[in-house]
Design a protein around this motif. Structure first.
Motif, PDB file in Angstrom:
ATOM      1  N   ASP A   1      -2.045  65.134 -17.419  1.00  0.00           N
ATOM      2  CA  ASP A   1      -1.161  63.975 -17.375  1.00  0.00           C
ATOM      3  C   ASP A   1       0.179  64.279 -18.045  1.00  0.00           C
ATOM      4  OD1 ASP A   1      -0.652  61.274 -16.602  1.00  0.00           O
ATOM      5  OD2 ASP A   1      -0.930  60.646 -18.679  1.00  0.00           O
ATOM      6  N   LEU A   2       0.742  65.442 -17.714  1.00  0.00           N
ATOM      7  CA  LEU A   2       2.023  65.824 -18.298  1.00  0.00           C
ATOM      8  C   LEU A   2       3.163  65.112 -17.587  1.00  0.00           C
ATOM      9  CD1 LEU A   2       1.621  69.713 -18.728  1.00  0.00           C
ATOM     10  CD2 LEU A   2       0.985  67.861 -20.305  1.00  0.00           C
ATOM     11  N   PRO A   3       3.989  64.390 -18.315  1.00  0.00           N
ATOM     12  CA  PRO A   3       5.139  63.731 -17.694  1.00  0.00           C
ATOM     13  C   PRO A   3       6.238  64.750 -17.384  1.00  0.00           C
ATOM     14  CG  PRO A   3       5.164  63.369 -20.046  1.00  0.00           C
ATOM     15  CD  PRO A   3       3.881  64.092 -19.746  1.00  0.00           C
ATOM     16  N   GLU A   4       7.211  64.332 -16.645  1.00  0.00           N
ATOM     17  CA  GLU A   4       8.337  65.214 -16.319  1.00  0.00           C
ATOM     18  C   GLU A   4       9.031  65.652 -17.617  1.00  0.00           C
ATOM     19  OE1 GLU A   4      12.434  65.228 -13.591  1.00  0.00           O
ATOM     20  OE2 GLU A   4      11.082  63.494 -13.580  1.00  0.00           O
ATOM     21  N   GLY A   5       9.381  66.923 -17.678  1.00  0.00           N
ATOM     22  CA  GLY A   5      10.040  67.442 -18.866  1.00  0.00           C
ATOM     23  C   GLY A   5       9.082  67.979 -19.911  1.00  0.00           C
ATOM     24  N   GLU A   6       7.780  67.962 -19.592  1.00  0.00           N
ATOM     25  CA  GLU A   6       6.784  68.467 -20.533  1.00  0.00           C
ATOM     26  C   GLU A   6       6.065  69.664 -19.909  1.00  0.00           C
ATOM     27  OE1 GLU A   6       2.976  66.591 -22.941  1.00  0.00           O
ATOM     28  OE2 GLU A   6       4.758  65.361 -22.598  1.00  0.00           O
ATOM     29  N   SER A   7       5.886  70.716 -20.684  1.00  0.00           N
ATOM     30  CA  SER A   7       5.251  71.929 -20.179  1.00  0.00           C
ATOM     31  C   SER A   7       4.181  72.402 -21.151  1.00  0.00           C
ATOM     32  CB  SER A   7       6.298  73.038 -19.976  1.00  0.00           C
ATOM     33  OG  SER A   7       6.998  73.308 -21.187  1.00  0.00           O
ATOM     34  N   CYS A   8       3.237  73.206 -20.630  1.00  0.00           N
ATOM     35  CA  CYS A   8       2.123  73.699 -21.437  1.00  0.00           C
ATOM     36  C   CYS A   8       2.407  75.124 -21.909  1.00  0.00           C
ATOM     37  CB  CYS A   8       0.839  73.656 -20.620  1.00  0.00           C
ATOM     38  SG  CYS A   8      -0.631  74.164 -21.554  1.00  0.00           S
ATOM     39  N   LEU A   9       2.261  75.357 -23.198  1.00  0.00           N
ATOM     40  CA  LEU A   9       2.539  76.659 -23.791  1.00  0.00           C
ATOM     41  C   LEU A   9       1.268  77.413 -24.188  1.00  0.00           C
ATOM     42  CD1 LEU A   9       5.584  75.852 -26.124  1.00  0.00           C
ATOM     43  CD2 LEU A   9       5.578  76.580 -23.732  1.00  0.00           C
ATOM     44  N   GLY A  10       0.123  76.896 -23.796  1.00  0.00           N
ATOM     45  CA  GLY A  10      -1.111  77.585 -24.128  1.00  0.00           C
ATOM     46  C   GLY A  10      -2.199  76.619 -24.554  1.00  0.00           C
ATOM     47  N   LEU A  11      -3.300  77.187 -25.005  1.00  0.00           N
ATOM     48  CA  LEU A  11      -4.478  76.400 -25.361  1.00  0.00           C
ATOM     49  C   LEU A  11      -4.961  76.790 -26.748  1.00  0.00           C
ATOM     50  CD1 LEU A  11      -6.345  76.945 -21.977  1.00  0.00           C
ATOM     51  CD2 LEU A  11      -5.085  74.881 -22.635  1.00  0.00           C
ATOM     52  N   PHE A  12      -5.263  75.792 -27.561  1.00  0.00           N
ATOM     53  CA  PHE A  12      -5.827  76.049 -28.882  1.00  0.00           C
ATOM     54  C   PHE A  12      -7.319  75.759 -28.820  1.00  0.00           C
ATOM     55  CE2 PHE A  12      -6.907  75.398 -33.320  1.00  0.00           C
ATOM     56  CZ  PHE A  12      -6.199  76.424 -33.938  1.00  0.00           C
ATOM     57  N   HIS A  13      -8.111  76.813 -29.014  1.00  0.00           N
ATOM     58  CA  HIS A  13      -9.561  76.686 -29.010  1.00  0.00           C
ATOM     59  C   HIS A  13     -10.026  76.385 -30.427  1.00  0.00           C
ATOM     60  CE1 HIS A  13      -8.371  79.192 -25.631  1.00  0.00           C
ATOM     61  NE2 HIS A  13      -9.522  78.940 -25.045  1.00  0.00           N
ATOM     62  N   LEU A  14     -10.913  75.418 -30.558  1.00  0.00           N
ATOM     63  CA  LEU A  14     -11.377  75.003 -31.881  1.00  0.00           C
ATOM     64  C   LEU A  14     -12.895  74.879 -31.881  1.00  0.00           C
ATOM     65  CD1 LEU A  14     -10.581  73.933 -34.752  1.00  0.00           C
ATOM     66  CD2 LEU A  14     -10.620  71.643 -33.745  1.00  0.00           C
ATOM     67  N   GLY A  15     -13.502  75.391 -32.942  1.00  0.00           N
ATOM     68  CA  GLY A  15     -14.954  75.274 -33.020  1.00  0.00           C
ATOM     69  C   GLY A  15     -15.487  75.668 -34.380  1.00  0.00           C
ATOM     70  N   MET A  16     -16.791  75.625 -34.496  1.00  0.00           N
ATOM     71  CA  MET A  16     -17.484  76.077 -35.696  1.00  0.00           C
ATOM     72  C   MET A  16     -17.974  77.495 -35.440  1.00  0.00           C
ATOM     73  SD  MET A  16     -17.484  73.215 -37.577  1.00  0.00           S
ATOM     74  CE  MET A  16     -18.894  73.022 -38.654  1.00  0.00           C
ATOM     75  N   SER A  17     -18.008  78.308 -36.493  1.00  0.00           N
ATOM     76  CA  SER A  17     -18.456  79.689 -36.317  1.00  0.00           C
ATOM     77  C   SER A  17     -19.121  80.191 -37.592  1.00  0.00           C
ATOM     78  CB  SER A  17     -17.283  80.598 -35.954  1.00  0.00           C
ATOM     79  OG  SER A  17     -17.687  81.954 -35.880  1.00  0.00           O
ATOM     80  N   ASP A  18     -20.132  81.020 -37.398  1.00  0.00           N
ATOM     81  CA  ASP A  18     -20.799  81.663 -38.527  1.00  0.00           C
ATOM     82  C   ASP A  18     -20.283  83.086 -38.718  1.00  0.00           C
ATOM     83  OD1 ASP A  18     -22.597  79.396 -38.713  1.00  0.00           O
ATOM     84  OD2 ASP A  18     -23.643  80.225 -36.966  1.00  0.00           O
ATOM     85  N   LYS A  19     -19.268  83.462 -37.938  1.00  0.00           N
ATOM     86  CA  LYS A  19     -18.814  84.851 -37.945  1.00  0.00           C
ATOM     87  C   LYS A  19     -17.365  85.022 -38.394  1.00  0.00           C
ATOM     88  CE  LYS A  19     -22.019  86.042 -34.210  1.00  0.00           C
ATOM     89  NZ  LYS A  19     -22.179  86.629 -32.851  1.00  0.00           N
ATOM     90  N   ILE A  20     -16.788  83.973 -38.957  1.00  0.00           N
ATOM     91  CA  ILE A  20     -15.382  84.055 -39.370  1.00  0.00           C
ATOM     92  C   ILE A  20     -15.165  85.170 -40.386  1.00  0.00           C
ATOM     93  CG2 ILE A  20     -13.487  82.826 -40.501  1.00  0.00           C
ATOM     94  CD1 ILE A  20     -14.585  80.236 -39.378  1.00  0.00           C
TER      95      ILE A  20
END
Length: 266
Positions: free
Chosen positions: A222-241
């Motif tokens: 639902d991006l309006p005119e004049g708005e662009s996507c610069l990537g994706l931020f993945h978020l989660g829980m991890s036991d391996k950080i």
């Protein structure tokens, strides 16, 4: 410890996609307490303690920055991230510096597996259109996309990082690179809060010049005119950080100090 959501603004539900346009207040610095340096002075005067007023120390903040890592979704465990922590991340993003007070950062939050998987399939379809069907590259991409879809099932949230062209306080548009820089700093703020909360995060930019710029992705987000996507931020829980290691060449190798000569006119 509990996190209190202090985000003020509009949360507009689009199915299960939530768009965030924020005008928020403060970030809870108390979460950074575990990063206090062991080398900090054992005691401080009462006056200095009052002056700090609960703010994080330089040592704590530096340690937090140095220990942040990009953790890939393959190492997430699928557990959900509490929404109040996500709110804190988004508030921190909202306090990035911005030239002309344009605040160009925008975020689209996907917080359930069905929406994330649907988004990934649309993205995959767009990416495959740019590769000749039946070619070796096409076969390789199919395998990669299947792996990515499986990995994304581990994500608690997928946040589309967007940039909006906004008129400055003087009624003009700022250079595009300045708005992009502001968004990047906003993402760093967001990632630092995630790290302070013990979460795993990763900003991917694959497809920004092609698939993420497609009309089908714009429609889904639902991006309006004049708005662009610069990537994706993945978020989660991890036991391996803790298994992720980072290193940098000495900062002194990347810095030069200059000083005006004695015959310079000032």
């Amino acid at each position: 410890p509990s996190w209190n959501s202090v985000t003020h603004g509009t949360l507009m539900d689009i199915g299960v996609v939530v768009r965030i346009d924020m005008h928020a207040s403060s970030v809870d610095a108390a979460r950074l307490a575990p990063y206090e340096s062991a080398a900090a002075p054992a005691a401080e005067t009462e006056a200095k303690e009052k002056e700090r007023n609960g703010s994080v120390t330089v040592e704590a903040l530096l340690n937090l920055i140095k220990s942040r890592r990009s953790v890939f979704p393959k190492d997430y465990n699928g557990k959900p991230v509490p929404s109040d922590i996500v709110d804190q991340m988004l508030e921190a993003a909202n306090w990035a510096p911005t030239h002309g007070k344009t605040e160009p950062w925008r975020f689209v939050v996907m917080s359930d597996s069905a929406t994330i998987q649907r988004f990934q399939r649309i993205l995959a379809t767009e990416m495959l259109q740019n590769v000749q069907q039946g070619s070796e590259a096409h076969s390789s991409l199919l395998k990669k996309l299947a792996r990515k879809e499986k990995e994304k099932k581990n994500c608690s949230h997928l946040i589309a990082i967007c940039k909006k062209k906004v008129l400055s306080s003087k009624g003009k548009y700022m250079p595009d690179w300045e708005d992009t820089s502001a968004v990047a700093i906003a993402v760093q703020n967001m990632h630092l809060i995630a790290h302070a909360a013990g979460l795993a995060g990763y900003w991917s930019t694959g497809g920004v010049a092609s698939a993420l710029s497609s009309s089908s992705i714009a429609t889904f987000l639902d991006l309006p005119e004049g708005e662009s996507c610069l990537g994706l931020f993945h978020l989660g829980m991890s036991d391996k950080i803790s298994k992720y290691r980072g290193s940098r060449k000495p900062w002194q190798e990347k810095v030069r100090y200059v000083k005006a000569g004695s015959d310079s006119k000032e």
